[in-house]
Design an enzyme around this catalytic site. Structure first.
Site, PDB file in Angstrom:
ATOM      1  N   GLY A   1      -0.242   4.934  -6.726  1.00 21.61           N
ATOM      2  CA  GLY A   1      -1.093   3.848  -7.196  1.00 21.61           C
ATOM      3  C   GLY A   1      -2.349   3.779  -6.353  1.00 21.61           C
ATOM      4  O   GLY A   1      -2.448   4.427  -5.314  1.00 21.61           O
ATOM      5  N   SER A   2      -3.316   3.049  -6.830  1.00 22.30           N
ATOM      6  CA  SER A   2      -4.557   2.900  -6.088  1.00 22.30           C
ATOM      7  C   SER A   2      -4.853   1.431  -5.898  1.00 22.30           C
ATOM      8  O   SER A   2      -4.620   0.623  -6.794  1.00 22.30           O
ATOM      9  CB  SER A   2      -5.713   3.543  -6.854  1.00 22.30           C
ATOM     10  OG  SER A   2      -5.474   4.907  -6.971  1.00 22.30           O
TER      11      SER A   2
ATOM     12  N   GLY B   1      -7.429  -1.489  -3.421  1.00 22.98           N
ATOM     13  CA  GLY B   1      -8.794  -1.726  -3.008  1.00 22.98           C
ATOM     14  C   GLY B   1      -9.243  -0.795  -1.895  1.00 22.98           C
ATOM     15  O   GLY B   1     -10.426  -0.523  -1.759  1.00 22.98           O
TER      16      GLY B   1
ATOM     17  N   GLY C   1      -7.892   2.385  -1.216  1.00 19.63           N
ATOM     18  CA  GLY C   1      -7.692   3.811  -1.427  1.00 19.63           C
ATOM     19  C   GLY C   1      -6.470   4.053  -2.275  1.00 19.63           C
ATOM     20  O   GLY C   1      -5.970   3.140  -2.929  1.00 19.63           O
ATOM     21  N   SER C   2      -6.015   5.281  -2.252  1.00 20.37           N
ATOM     22  CA  SER C   2      -4.894   5.666  -3.100  1.00 20.37           C
ATOM     23  C   SER C   2      -3.668   5.983  -2.261  1.00 20.37           C
ATOM     24  O   SER C   2      -3.781   6.405  -1.118  1.00 20.37           O
ATOM     25  CB  SER C   2      -5.256   6.892  -3.917  1.00 20.37           C
ATOM     26  OG  SER C   2      -6.427   6.625  -4.644  1.00 20.37           O
TER      27      SER C   2
ATOM     28  N   LYS D   1      -1.190   6.841   2.471  1.00 17.78           N
ATOM     29  CA  LYS D   1      -2.306   6.034   1.968  1.00 17.78           C
ATOM     30  C   LYS D   1      -3.596   6.630   2.488  1.00 17.78           C
ATOM     31  O   LYS D   1      -3.796   6.783   3.687  1.00 17.78           O
ATOM     32  CB  LYS D   1      -2.158   4.596   2.448  1.00 17.78           C
ATOM     33  CG  LYS D   1      -3.253   3.699   1.930  1.00 17.78           C
ATOM     34  CD  LYS D   1      -2.824   2.262   1.924  1.00 17.78           C
ATOM     35  CE  LYS D   1      -3.823   1.423   1.164  1.00 17.78           C
ATOM     36  NZ  LYS D   1      -3.262   0.145   0.789  1.00 17.78           N
TER      37      LYS D   1
ATOM     38  N   ASP E   1      -3.599  -9.810   3.838  1.00 16.21           N
ATOM     39  CA  ASP E   1      -3.636  -9.149   2.529  1.00 16.21           C
ATOM     40  C   ASP E   1      -2.288  -9.298   1.846  1.00 16.21           C
ATOM     41  O   ASP E   1      -1.725  -8.345   1.329  1.00 16.21           O
ATOM     42  CB  ASP E   1      -3.998  -7.668   2.699  1.00 16.21           C
ATOM     43  CG  ASP E   1      -4.411  -7.038   1.383  1.00 16.21           C
ATOM     44  OD1 ASP E   1      -4.679  -7.797   0.427  1.00 16.21           O
ATOM     45  OD2 ASP E   1      -4.461  -5.810   1.309  1.00 16.21           O
TER      46      ASP E   1
END
Ligand SMILES: Nc1ncnc2c1ncn2[C@@H]1O[C@H](COP(=O)(O)OP(=O)(O)OP(=O)(O)O)[C@@H](O)[C@H]1O
Ligand SMILES: *[C@@H]1O[C@H](CO)[C@@H](O)[C@H](O)[C@H]1NC(C)=O
Ligand SMILES: *[C@@H]1O[C@H](CO)[C@@H](O)[C@H](O)[C@H]1NC(C)=O
Ligand SMILES: *[C@@H]1O[C@H](CO)[C@@H](O)[C@H](O)[C@H]1NC(C)=O
Ligand SMILES: *[C@@H]1O[C@H](CO)[C@@H](O)[C@H](O)[C@H]1NC(C)=O
Ligand SMILES: *[C@@H]1O[C@H](CO)[C@@H](O)[C@H](O)[C@H]1NC(C)=O
Ligand SMILES: [Mg+2]
Length: 659
Positions: free
Chosen positions: A357-358, A360, A362-363, A379, A476
């Protein structure tokens, strides 16, 4: 008188008889093979005949010569002062080189004053001359050489030529081996191919034309000769001469064979009977040696050089690709530093297939460590500034190593160019968001799991905020950063990233997050605030829409609450298996944590107490009057400046269906 005349006639007849016997010298012969007992052939040097009847002039020994002569003289001139008669010869030969590409030195048809040449040298002298005799007029030697070595001293054109030699190794005329076919095209032949080939040598006594013609075995004599020249051989050849063959080897060796031979003075050489020739096994067909040395000298070096260049470039590119950039400070924290190469192979080159998944920052890619076979999540954070990277890395590594059961273990990191790669334990059950938003649809979580997740995340936050020696603010907190391990324990991930990437535009949070460890007390309290407070810290970067829904959600929950039916706000996907009192308590707690006044929010310690029912929720009717307005104002305020998105905070998400 008559008697006298008779006597004269008698004498003349005697004389003519004598002359006749003289002219009865052999003028032609034919050898379709050289079978024993050898008839009128003398062998010298290393020459032999094979059991099958092939004349073998040399063997694979260095620096030897071999000669074979017809041991009867041939009368080339009718009288000593006469001109040389026409003559013609043909023979079939083959040369088997020891190595397919190199062969020495050659074989020659020779006309010599004697039936042996004992003083002749091997090697380039072809058994014809020696350094003293080469070029001397007293040699009286005529030869047709099949030369397979390039000798510059002999002005050779190449290492595969046919030449006419007169007293001298430097040919009067020569040509590369081959023949002119019926259509007038020149066809190359390779002397050392091991194939049988035929040579014709013709001298015209009147025109002094010397023609040497060549053809493959069993091929008609080409009309156009290969080498021709005009030269009166009268000064060269004596009245009676011997004809034969000479061959030699040098530092490189080959076997020189003659299979058949015919000769005739004053006429065409008798044709050879091919079917009567001895059996001869030709070498298997190879690329012609004119190509093979070229192949060795040109193609192979080019190919290997380009291969080498390719290899070097490949290695350099690989090196560059997997180059590790280490800074001073990293040598200490090296234990946490992972090799890019390992991560690259673990994630199969960061393939799309491995993309989890990606977000905010990065992926995230799934991977398997090559050596340990451990499942990891990598990540990739694009990180423009190096400033504070050291602090950041050491911070997150410290947290990552805390091995709290509700934190996603951080295994290590890797830095490359403008990228930071963080390596976490792989969480097989993914992130919470997919359960809450039911993507895919059938996926949902039972209450007992949800409760476990809430408690887990709360205890992780408590640990970060209070239980550890330093204060850590996550900043976060959201559903996608809560990951479920194999036992459906909620684990908090992505700690600290918001700061690195300049997220958390809220000045308060930025400050608080700036350096954990020395926080002002009030900021600490804010920092230590609930999961819901983290919503305020996070929203900045996300650009997703439907901010309205967020307001709706809180408004909505709040609405149910003010009606005294907070359970109405529960996620319809929750099913029926849940503890009504617990759900109610958690929903209320969520509201409490979402309070606009940070001082009104409980600390994580308190939250844990509420969750474990060691404490009872405070009476919430206090903010009944203006609380809702305050809250809504706050949320509206944020929504106007675009500070948050439609994603709900963790607590809210867990409590409701979020949409
Ligand atoms: N350790 C992990 N194990 C399994 N899946 C993970 C792991 N870490 C992240 N993921 C998956 O990768 C996805 C993307 O994560 P990422 O952190 O990049 O984005 P995000 O969490 O949606 O946003 P943010 O960048 O704010 O954290 C997550 O939704 C999650 O499903
Ligand atoms: C060839 O030589 C033989 C003797 O060796 C002789 O009998 C014959 O006539 C010759 N042939 C020709 C065509 O001269
Ligand atoms: C041959 O020529 C030489 C000189 O050229 C001469 O002395 C000799 O007598 C000649 N012999 C005959 C047989 O003609
Ligand atoms: C052999 O012939 C070449 C070419 O005709 C000549 O240059 C050379 O001097 C000759 N060799 C000798 C020893 O006379
Ligand atoms: C040629 O050979 C003869 C005898 O073999 C010798 O006397 C003479 O000097 C030689 N000539 C040359 C130029 O070498
Ligand atoms: C050597 O060969 C070249 C051509 O290949 C020719 O021009 C030259 O005259 C030759 N030299 C001698 C001495 O024969
Ligand atoms: Mg995340």
């Amino acid at each position: 008188m008559f008697v006298n005349l008779l006597t004269i006639v008698f004498f003349i007849s005697i004389l003519s008889q004598l002359l006749k016997s003289n002219s009865q010298l052999v003028d032609n012969f034919t050898y379709n093979g050289f079978h024993r007992p050898l008839n009128l052939i003398s062998l010298q040097g290393k020459a032999t005949v094979t059991p099958s009847g092939v004349l073998k002039l040399t063997r694979t020994t260095m620096h030897i010569t071999g000669h074979a002569f017809y041991n009867q003289p041939i009368r080339f001139k009718d009288s000593p002062n006469d001109t040389v008669s026409s003559f013609s010869t043909t023979f079939i030969f083959a040369i088997n080189p020891q190595t397919p590409t190199l062969s020495g030195d050659g074989v020659a048809f020779v006309i010599a004053p004697t039936s042996s040449l004992p003083l002749a040298n091997s090697g380039e002298y072809l058994g014809l001359f020696n350094p003293m005799t080469n070029g001397n007029k007293t040699n009286h030697i005529f030869a047709v050489e099949l030369d397979t070595i390039l000798n510059n001293e002999c002005n050779d054109t190449d290492d595969n030529h046919v030449g006419i030699d007169i007293n001298n190794l430097t040919s009067v005329k020569s040509s590369p081996a081959g023949y002119w076919d019926e259509t007038g095209h020149f066809k190359d032949l390779t002397l050392i191919s091991g194939k049988r080939m035929q040579i014709w040598v013709d001298y015209d006594g009147l025109t002094h034309q010397i023609d040497v013609t060549m053809a493959p075995f069993n091929h008609a004599k080409p009309i156009k000769p290969l080498v021709s020249t005009v030269r009166d051989l009268s000064p060269i050849l004596l009245q009676d001469m011997f004809v034969g063959f000479s061959a030699s080897t040098g530092s490189v060796v080959s076997q020189h064979f003659v299979l058949g031979w015919s000769f005739r003075v004053k006429g065409k050489a008798p044709p050879l009977a091919f079917q009567s020739l001895p059996k001869f096994r030709e070498l298997p067909h190879k690329r012609s040696s004119r190509i093979t040395p070229l192949f060795i000298q040109v193609v192979i070096p080019i190919v290997s050089i380009s291969l080498l260049i390719f290899l070097v470039r490949f290695i350099l590119r690989r090196r560059r690709k997997f180059a590790e950039e280490l800074e001073d400070w990293e040598t200490e924290s090296r234990t946490n530093r992972l090799k890019f190469k390992d991560l690259y192979y673990a994630t199969k080159g960061f393939k799309d297939k491995n993309l989890l998944g990606s977000g905010g920052f990065g992926s995230v890619y799934k991977g398997v460590m090559p050596k340990t076979k451990k499942e990891i999540a990598v990540k990739r954070v694009s990180n423009q500034s190096r400033q504070g990277l050291k602090e950041f890395v050491s911070e997150i590594m410290t947290i990552g190593r805390m091995s709290h059961r509700n934190l996603v273990p951080l295994l290590g990191y890797c830095r490359r160019k403008k990228e930071l790669l963080l390596v976490y334990d792989y969480m097989p059950n993914g992130s919470l968001d997919k359960y809450l938003y039911n993507i895919p649809e059938e996926v949902t979580l039972q209450w007992k799991h949800r409760s476990k997740v809430i408690k887990g995340v709360a205890s992780a936050l408590f640990y970060l905020h209070e239980d550890w020696e330093q204060v850590v603010v996550h900043r976060d907190i959201k559903a996608s950063n809560v990951l479920l391990d194999a036992d459906h324990n909620g684990r908090l991930g992505d700690f600290g990233l918001a700061r690195l990437c300049g997220h958390g535009t809220d000045p308060l949070t930025t400050h608080v997050a700036g350096t954990w460890g020395y926080l002002a007390p009030d900021h600490m309290r804010t920092g230590k605030a609930t999961t819901a407070t983290d919503v305020f810290c996070v929203r900045g970067a996300s650009t997703r829409s439907c901010s309205g829904e967020w307001v709706l959600l809180v408004d909505w929950v709040f609405g149910f609450w003010s009606e005294g039916n907070i359970l109405g706000a529960k996620d319809p996907n929750l099913g029926t298996e849940y503890d009504q009192r617990e759900v109610e308590m958690v929903l209320k707690l969520g509201l409490l944590c979402s309070h606009s006044n940070p001082h009104a929010r409980p600390t994580m310690r308190q939250v844990l107490h509420y969750l474990s029912r060691d404490a009872v929720l405070p009476d919430m009717s206090r903010f009944d009057l203006h609380g809702s307005e305050m809250m809504l104002e706050t949320y509206h305020g944020f929504s106007e400046v675009g500070m948050f998105t439609g994603e709900s905070s963790l607590a809210d998400s867990v409590l409701s269906n979020g949409r």
